[in-house]
Design a protein around this motif. Structure first.
Motif, PDB file in Angstrom:
ATOM      1  N   GLN A  32      -9.048  -0.936  -0.381  1.00  0.00           N
ATOM      2  CA  GLN A  32      -8.209  -1.119   0.799  1.00  0.00           C
ATOM      3  C   GLN A  32      -8.242   0.165   1.620  1.00  0.00           C
ATOM      4  N   ASN A  33      -8.458   0.025   2.927  1.00  0.00           N
ATOM      5  CA  ASN A  33      -8.505   1.160   3.827  1.00  0.00           C
ATOM      6  C   ASN A  33      -7.252   1.104   4.707  1.00  0.00           C
ATOM      7  N   LEU A  34      -6.341   2.060   4.529  1.00  0.00           N
ATOM      8  CA  LEU A  34      -5.074   2.046   5.264  1.00  0.00           C
ATOM      9  C   LEU A  34      -5.230   2.482   6.711  1.00  0.00           C
ATOM     10  N   LYS A  35      -6.354   3.116   7.052  1.00  0.00           N
ATOM     11  CA  LYS A  35      -6.577   3.499   8.451  1.00  0.00           C
ATOM     12  C   LYS A  35      -7.012   2.301   9.283  1.00  0.00           C
ATOM     13  N   THR A  36      -7.819   1.420   8.684  1.00  0.00           N
ATOM     14  CA  THR A  36      -8.303   0.243   9.416  1.00  0.00           C
ATOM     15  C   THR A  36      -7.523  -1.019   9.077  1.00  0.00           C
ATOM     16  N   ASN A  37      -6.629  -0.952   8.084  1.00  0.00           N
ATOM     17  CA  ASN A  37      -5.866  -2.110   7.598  1.00  0.00           C
ATOM     18  C   ASN A  37      -6.779  -3.214   7.071  1.00  0.00           C
ATOM     19  N   CYS A  38      -7.908  -2.816   6.493  1.00  0.00           N
ATOM     20  CA  CYS A  38      -8.871  -3.765   5.947  1.00  0.00           C
ATOM     21  C   CYS A  38      -8.878  -3.709   4.429  1.00  0.00           C
ATOM     22  N   THR A  39      -8.922  -4.886   3.849  1.00  0.00           N
ATOM     23  CA  THR A  39      -9.073  -5.025   2.410  1.00  0.00           C
ATOM     24  C   THR A  39     -10.446  -5.643   2.182  1.00  0.00           C
ATOM     25  N   LYS A  40     -11.259  -4.980   1.372  1.00  0.00           N
ATOM     26  CA  LYS A  40     -12.654  -5.391   1.197  1.00  0.00           C
ATOM     27  C   LYS A  40     -12.909  -5.772  -0.257  1.00  0.00           C
ATOM     28  N   LEU A  41     -13.478  -6.965  -0.439  1.00  0.00           N
ATOM     29  CA  LEU A  41     -13.852  -7.443  -1.765  1.00  0.00           C
ATOM     30  C   LEU A  41     -15.362  -7.661  -1.782  1.00  0.00           C
ATOM     31  N   VAL A  42     -16.032  -7.077  -2.782  1.00  0.00           N
ATOM     32  CA  VAL A  42     -17.467  -7.267  -2.956  1.00  0.00           C
ATOM     33  C   VAL A  42     -17.676  -7.948  -4.300  1.00  0.00           C
ATOM     34  N   VAL A  43     -18.347  -9.098  -4.260  1.00  0.00           N
ATOM     35  CA  VAL A  43     -18.578  -9.902  -5.456  1.00  0.00           C
ATOM     36  C   VAL A  43     -20.080 -10.055  -5.658  1.00  0.00           C
ATOM     37  N   ARG A  44     -20.536  -9.842  -6.865  1.00  0.00           N
ATOM     38  CA  ARG A  44     -21.957 -10.013  -7.212  1.00  0.00           C
ATOM     39  C   ARG A  44     -22.241 -11.506  -7.359  1.00  0.00           C
ATOM     40  N   LEU A  45     -23.322 -11.981  -6.722  1.00  0.00           N
ATOM     41  CA  LEU A  45     -23.715 -13.384  -6.806  1.00  0.00           C
ATOM     42  C   LEU A  45     -24.991 -13.503  -7.637  1.00  0.00           C
ATOM     43  N   ASP A  46     -24.949 -14.337  -8.658  1.00  0.00           N
ATOM     44  CA  ASP A  46     -26.129 -14.568  -9.480  1.00  0.00           C
ATOM     45  C   ASP A  46     -26.820 -15.876  -9.107  1.00  0.00           C
ATOM     46  N   GLU A  47     -26.165 -16.679  -8.297  1.00  0.00           N
ATOM     47  CA  GLU A  47     -26.701 -17.983  -7.930  1.00  0.00           C
ATOM     48  C   GLU A  47     -27.726 -17.847  -6.803  1.00  0.00           C
ATOM     49  N   LYS A  48     -28.721 -18.760  -6.810  1.00  0.00           N
ATOM     50  CA  LYS A  48     -29.702 -18.782  -5.723  1.00  0.00           C
ATOM     51  C   LYS A  48     -29.112 -19.471  -4.500  1.00  0.00           C
ATOM     52  N   LYS A  49     -28.258 -20.470  -4.753  1.00  0.00           N
ATOM     53  CA  LYS A  49     -27.547 -21.150  -3.667  1.00  0.00           C
ATOM     54  C   LYS A  49     -26.061 -20.896  -3.874  1.00  0.00           C
ATOM     55  N   TYR A  50     -25.346 -20.694  -2.762  1.00  0.00           N
ATOM     56  CA  TYR A  50     -23.917 -20.429  -2.870  1.00  0.00           C
ATOM     57  C   TYR A  50     -23.226 -21.041  -1.664  1.00  0.00           C
TER      58      TYR A  50
ATOM     59  N   PRO B 294       0.775  -1.248   0.000  1.00  0.00           N
ATOM     60  CA  PRO B 294       0.000   0.000   0.000  1.00  0.00           C
ATOM     61  C   PRO B 294       0.801   1.290   0.000  1.00  0.00           C
ATOM     62  N   TYR B 295       2.069   1.250  -0.368  1.00  0.00           N
ATOM     63  CA  TYR B 295       2.854   2.486  -0.326  1.00  0.00           C
ATOM     64  C   TYR B 295       3.359   2.835  -1.704  1.00  0.00           C
ATOM     65  N   PRO B 296       3.186   3.996  -2.200  1.00  0.00           N
ATOM     66  CA  PRO B 296       2.653   5.200  -1.554  1.00  0.00           C
ATOM     67  C   PRO B 296       1.125   5.212  -1.478  1.00  0.00           C
ATOM     68  N   ARG B 297       0.444   4.356  -2.279  1.00  0.00           N
ATOM     69  CA  ARG B 297      -1.009   4.262  -2.188  1.00  0.00           C
ATOM     70  C   ARG B 297      -1.414   2.846  -2.580  1.00  0.00           C
ATOM     71  N   SER B 298      -2.654   2.468  -2.247  1.00  0.00           N
ATOM     72  CA  SER B 298      -3.144   1.128  -2.575  1.00  0.00           C
ATOM     73  C   SER B 298      -3.469   1.018  -4.054  1.00  0.00           C
TER      74      SER B 298
END
Length: 188
Positions: free
Chosen positions: A87-105, A71-75
């Motif tokens: 990626q949030n450098l203040k909370t040290n969290c990396t967040k992934l959001v994935v769209r789900l098309d399936e009814k069951k997963y 993450p240096y100098p930026r993510s």
């Protein structure tokens, strides 16, 4: 640009190794965890690293699904498939959001800090198919209505039986008298 990222990564790892050794700690003793949940049709995964200074990989079934470079100098992040990664450098969290098309997963996810670094535990993320032909919120009112209708039907049957019995008791020979009148009319 890519050569600068590699150079910065090597420099970061070198500095960290020197600092970690002087403090008597290991480079791979970071605390790392992952959590995941499904909201509507989106799978959200959050990887938390205590001391974020290397690349973060989010792994799906042990294969890299998304990555953020050191993450240096930026993510700088990207997803191999259909996800949005930040990626949030203040909370040290990396967040992934994935769209789900399936009814069951149902799938296993984990994350890793550094290319050969510490991995989080694997978590199982699953979604059940809630689109059945019956709506569970209607089952109880339907059952109550069915019981009420059955009770009313039984009550009506009892009342009608009682009325028929009363009418027969009051006029026991009514049916026989009518038959006699009919017989006399047909004979004459």
């Amino acid at each position: 640009m890519e050569s600068e990222q590699i150079l910065l990564t090597m420099l970061t790892v070198l500095v960290c190794n020197i600092v970690c050794r002087s403090e008597g700690t290991s480079l791979h003793k970071n605390k790392i965890s992952i959590e995941g949940f499904i909201n509507e049709n989106e799978l959200t995964l959050i990887c938390h690293v205590k001391d974020l200074f290397l690349q973060v990989d989010i792994l799906h079934e042990s294969k890299c699904e998304a990555k953020c470079y050191p993450p240096y100098p930026r993510s700088t992040c990207f997803s191999y498939n259909k996800g949005d990664i930040t990626q949030n450098l203040k909370t040290n969290c990396t967040k992934l959001v994935v769209r789900l098309d399936e009814k069951k997963y149902k799938s296993f996810w984990s994350c890793q800090h550094g290319s050969n670094g510490e991995k989080s535990d694997q978590i199982l993320v699953q979604k059940e198919d809630n689109t059945s032909s019956r709506d569970p919120s209607l089952e109880k009112p339907f059952l109550i209505a069915l019981i009420v209708v059955a009770t009313i039907s039984i009550g009506l049957c009892v009342v009608i039986s009682f009325l028929i019995t009363c009418i027969r008791r009051r006029n026991p020979d009514t049916a026989g008298v009518k038959q006699d009148i009919l017989l006399k009319q047909t004979i004459t």
